[in-house]
Design a protein around this motif. Structure first.
Motif, PDB file in Angstrom:
ATOM      1  N   UNK A   1       0.957  -1.175   0.017  1.00 46.29           N
ATOM      2  CA  UNK A   1       0.107  -0.048  -0.216  1.00 46.29           C
ATOM      3  C   UNK A   1       0.909   1.375   0.041  1.00 46.29           C
ATOM      4  N   UNK A   2       2.143   1.194   0.588  1.00 43.61           N
ATOM      5  CA  UNK A   2       2.987   2.277   0.682  1.00 43.61           C
ATOM      6  C   UNK A   2       3.684   2.691  -0.542  1.00 43.61           C
ATOM      7  N   UNK A   3       3.464   3.661  -1.266  1.00 48.98           N
ATOM      8  CA  UNK A   3       4.235   4.047  -2.447  1.00 48.98           C
ATOM      9  C   UNK A   3       5.570   5.022  -2.270  1.00 48.98           C
TER      10      UNK A   3
ATOM     11  N   UNK B   1       8.165  -9.765  -1.275  1.00 52.72           N
ATOM     12  CA  UNK B   1       7.198  -9.927  -0.128  1.00 52.72           C
ATOM     13  C   UNK B   1       5.882  -9.363  -0.753  1.00 52.72           C
ATOM     14  N   UNK B   2       4.929 -10.200  -0.387  1.00 47.93           N
ATOM     15  CA  UNK B   2       3.451  -9.816  -0.654  1.00 47.93           C
ATOM     16  C   UNK B   2       2.348 -10.027   0.432  1.00 47.93           C
ATOM     17  N   UNK B   3       1.560  -9.208   0.574  1.00 52.59           N
ATOM     18  CA  UNK B   3       0.343  -9.303   1.391  1.00 52.59           C
ATOM     19  C   UNK B   3      -0.857  -9.129   0.367  1.00 52.59           C
TER      20      UNK B   3
ATOM     21  N   UNK C   1      11.978   1.445   3.741  1.00 47.81           N
ATOM     22  CA  UNK C   1      11.476   0.814   5.125  1.00 47.81           C
ATOM     23  C   UNK C   1      12.285  -0.256   5.620  1.00 47.81           C
ATOM     24  N   UNK C   2      12.654  -1.260   4.815  1.00 45.33           N
ATOM     25  CA  UNK C   2      13.434  -2.443   5.501  1.00 45.33           C
ATOM     26  C   UNK C   2      14.732  -1.936   5.573  1.00 45.33           C
ATOM     27  N   UNK C   3      15.558  -1.191   4.836  1.00 46.13           N
ATOM     28  CA  UNK C   3      16.960  -0.747   5.220  1.00 46.13           C
ATOM     29  C   UNK C   3      17.075   0.075   6.319  1.00 46.13           C
ATOM     30  N   UNK C   4      16.001   0.729   6.716  1.00 41.99           N
ATOM     31  CA  UNK C   4      15.858   1.524   7.852  1.00 41.99           C
ATOM     32  C   UNK C   4      15.778   0.584   8.971  1.00 41.99           C
ATOM     33  N   UNK C   5      14.816  -0.274   9.064  1.00 33.05           N
ATOM     34  CA  UNK C   5      14.773  -1.347  10.147  1.00 33.05           C
ATOM     35  C   UNK C   5      15.959  -1.909  10.394  1.00 33.05           C
ATOM     36  N   UNK C   6      16.670  -2.474   9.495  1.00 31.75           N
ATOM     37  CA  UNK C   6      17.768  -3.438   9.587  1.00 31.75           C
ATOM     38  C   UNK C   6      18.936  -2.415   9.940  1.00 31.75           C
TER      39      UNK C   6
END
Length: 317
Positions: free
Chosen positions: A84-86, A139-141, A93-98
């Motif tokens: 949903x995030x564009x 990755x998919x939801x 976001x993944x880079x930031x979290x890791x």
């Protein structure tokens, strides 16, 4: 030019299991109907996890398995069509979290062919010297884009993520030594056969028979070409991981390729169709179970919306 290889894999799936019997209580279907047409028994559904949550969990496992620090990663890419995030991208976001600092981070949408497309893109970037190590994630939801009143599609889809750490090294390489050449393309004349259109909230739709006929009649020559480009043949492969769309498609490809004795991913039975996540998710599970000998050539081949395809032969980590 440096060679590249998949150094490690990781995967993540939500805890909640949705069975065929559960679906029979939601729409006019049955366990027998679903199994006969798709081969699917269960799928995982994310209740409180986003695409970024799924991607970060899988990527963290791959990074740990590779024995690398976040600072070693110079490129992060996430293949997804359901985020949903564009902006910011899921990759950012993944880079930031890791805790990955200053890496180029971008999302890639090529439908179900997304992961192998992203893997080829990262492979090319590393061979060109743009980075030494990359995180490539599918990755998919899909539950977010599922029409739960449509029995022809809601029985198919599931959520999850798989990730690969791709590293550059010295010397040449092919599918027996690292990541082989990609064979990719699309047939936009049949692009409407798989759709995710409209303002958010879009809904997944497809022309099932069109996709089935296309996959079972036109993909075999592309798979054979992928093997040829890597200097091998389907019968010499140590494993085959195709997009986990439908068990009937997988079995038809196995018969036409004559690879009945090869290790073939059939994760669709337990996970459903997880779109761009399906190839890395299934591959990671096979490696975790040590079903494929390390170093053995493995075909990765995905296909779907577009209608698009991308595949390469890689050495099993």
């Amino acid at each position: 030019m440096p060679r590249t290889r998949i150094a490690a894999l990781g995967h993540h799936q939500p805890d909640h299991v949705l069975t065929n019997d559960d679906l029979a209580g939601m729409v006019d279907t049955s366990d027998e109907w679903i199994r006969q047409r798709t081969g699917i028994a269960t799928r995982r559904i994310a209740r409180d996890e986003s695409v970024a949550d799924l991607a970060a969990a899988a990527a963290g496992k791959a990074l740990a398995a590779a024995g690398l620090d976040p600072a070693d990663i110079g490129l992060v890419t996430v293949a997804t069509c359901s985020a949903q995030d564009r902006c910011p991208s899921i990759a950012a976001q993944v880079a930031g979290r890791l805790g990955v600092p200053a890496a180029v981070a971008f999302d890639l949408n090529n439908g179900c062919a997304g992961f192998t497309t992203a893997l080829a893109t990262a492979d090319h970037a590393l061979r060109a010297g743009a980075a030494r190590h990359a995180l490539v994630i599918g990755a998919e939801k899909m539950s977010d884009v599922t029409d739960w009143t449509d029995r022809s599609t809601c029985v198919l889809l599931g959520d999850g993520a798989g990730a690969a750490v791709v590293s550059a090294g010295e010397g040449g390489g092919d599918g027996r030594d690292g990541i082989g050449p990609v064979v990719w393309g699309s047939d936009p004349t049949r692009g409407d056969a798989v759709r995710l259109r409209g303002a958010w909230q879009p809904r997944f739709a497809q022309e099932g028979q069109t996709v089935f006929r296309w996959a079972t009649t036109e993909l075999v020559p592309l798979i054979e070409r992928t093997c040829q480009e890597a200097g091998t043949t389907p019968r010499e492969l140590g494993g085959i991981v195709t997009h986990q769309a439908n068990l009937r498609i997988i079995e038809a490809l196995v018969r036409r390729l004559g690879v009945e004795d090869t290790v073939v991913a059939r994760d669709v039975v337990d996970s459903g169709n997880t779109s761009a996540a399906s190839v890395p998710l299934a591959f990671s599970k096979l490696v975790e179970r040590r079903a494929i000998e390390p170093g053995a050539p493995v075909l990765l081949f995905s296909f779907g919306g577009g209608l698009s395809w991308a595949g390469q032969v890689v050495a099993c980590p």
